[in-house]
Write a protein that holds these residues in place. Sequence first.
Motif, PDB file in Angstrom:
ATOM      1  N   LYS A  52       0.858  -1.191   0.000  1.00  0.00           N
ATOM      2  CA  LYS A  52       0.000   0.000   0.000  1.00  0.00           C
ATOM      3  C   LYS A  52       0.890   1.236   0.000  1.00  0.00           C
ATOM      4  CE  LYS A  52      -4.089  -1.839   2.221  1.00  0.00           C
ATOM      5  NZ  LYS A  52      -5.073  -1.658   3.285  1.00  0.00           N
ATOM      6  N   ASN A  91       0.698   5.691  -0.573  1.00  0.00           N
ATOM      7  CA  ASN A  91      -0.183   6.837  -0.789  1.00  0.00           C
ATOM      8  C   ASN A  91       0.148   7.492  -2.129  1.00  0.00           C
ATOM      9  OD1 ASN A  91       1.782   8.936  -0.464  1.00  0.00           O
ATOM     10  ND2 ASN A  91       1.606   8.741   1.745  1.00  0.00           N
ATOM     11  N   THR A 109      -3.299   4.671  -2.382  1.00  0.00           N
ATOM     12  CA  THR A 109      -4.321   5.210  -1.485  1.00  0.00           C
ATOM     13  C   THR A 109      -4.285   6.733  -1.443  1.00  0.00           C
ATOM     14  OG1 THR A 109      -2.866   5.119   0.439  1.00  0.00           O
ATOM     15  CG2 THR A 109      -4.186   3.169  -0.006  1.00  0.00           C
ATOM     16  N   LYS A 110      -5.410   7.311  -1.042  1.00  0.00           N
ATOM     17  CA  LYS A 110      -5.515   8.742  -0.778  1.00  0.00           C
ATOM     18  C   LYS A 110      -6.333   8.877   0.487  1.00  0.00           C
ATOM     19  CE  LYS A 110      -6.882  13.125  -2.776  1.00  0.00           C
ATOM     20  NZ  LYS A 110      -7.466  13.807  -3.920  1.00  0.00           N
ATOM     21  N   ASP A 111      -5.791   9.544   1.460  1.00  0.00           N
ATOM     22  CA  ASP A 111      -6.441   9.673   2.772  1.00  0.00           C
ATOM     23  C   ASP A 111      -6.773   8.298   3.342  1.00  0.00           C
ATOM     24  OD1 ASP A 111      -6.322  12.480   2.559  1.00  0.00           O
ATOM     25  OD2 ASP A 111      -8.243  12.535   1.493  1.00  0.00           O
ATOM     26  N   GLU A 112      -5.843   7.365   3.188  1.00  0.00           N
ATOM     27  CA  GLU A 112      -5.953   6.003   3.720  1.00  0.00           C
ATOM     28  C   GLU A 112      -7.000   5.134   3.007  1.00  0.00           C
ATOM     29  OE1 GLU A 112      -3.780   4.814   6.058  1.00  0.00           O
ATOM     30  OE2 GLU A 112      -2.837   6.786   5.969  1.00  0.00           O
ATOM     31  N   GLU A 113      -7.631   5.667   1.960  1.00  0.00           N
ATOM     32  CA  GLU A 113      -8.630   4.911   1.207  1.00  0.00           C
ATOM     33  C   GLU A 113      -8.026   4.471  -0.128  1.00  0.00           C
ATOM     34  OE1 GLU A 113     -11.786   4.029   2.123  1.00  0.00           O
ATOM     35  OE2 GLU A 113     -11.310   4.881   4.072  1.00  0.00           O
ATOM     36  N   PRO A 114      -8.228   3.201  -0.515  1.00  0.00           N
ATOM     37  CA  PRO A 114      -7.704   2.746  -1.806  1.00  0.00           C
ATOM     38  C   PRO A 114      -8.397   3.451  -2.975  1.00  0.00           C
ATOM     39  CG  PRO A 114      -8.860   0.966  -0.653  1.00  0.00           C
ATOM     40  CD  PRO A 114      -8.915   2.158   0.220  1.00  0.00           C
ATOM     41  N   ILE A 115      -7.586   3.926  -3.948  1.00  0.00           N
ATOM     42  CA  ILE A 115      -8.157   4.605  -5.114  1.00  0.00           C
ATOM     43  C   ILE A 115      -7.739   3.947  -6.428  1.00  0.00           C
ATOM     44  CG2 ILE A 115      -8.432   6.841  -3.988  1.00  0.00           C
ATOM     45  CD1 ILE A 115      -5.833   7.713  -5.463  1.00  0.00           C
ATOM     46  N   LYS A 161      -5.201   0.421  -8.237  1.00  0.00           N
ATOM     47  CA  LYS A 161      -4.383  -0.764  -8.032  1.00  0.00           C
ATOM     48  C   LYS A 161      -3.460  -0.910  -9.227  1.00  0.00           C
ATOM     49  CE  LYS A 161      -6.543  -4.467  -6.651  1.00  0.00           C
ATOM     50  NZ  LYS A 161      -7.249  -5.766  -6.612  1.00  0.00           N
TER      51      LYS A 161
END
Length: 77
Positions: free
Chosen positions: A3, A5, A29-35, A37
């Motif tokens: 993972k 950022n 990820t962005k702000d801990e959310e996956p965006i 792969k």
Amino acid sequence: MLKVNVSEASKDLLKLIEAAMKGEEIVITKDEEPIAKLVPVPPIKKTWPAKAGSAKGMVTIADDFDEPIADFEDYLQ
């Protein structure tokens, strides 16, 4: 699975691509959310040899191929 950022991924993109080519799966990820792969693309397999003339004799065209079709005479006017 790795993972990373988005800002880190933009700095290390070539390194991440190399890792993906070796089979690593990278989640961006962005702000801990996956965006997104980043995954390796499977190799393309040829199903036959791409060689000119390799289908010779396999395709035939009827002698009357370019003759008008009787049911379509109205459309030929």
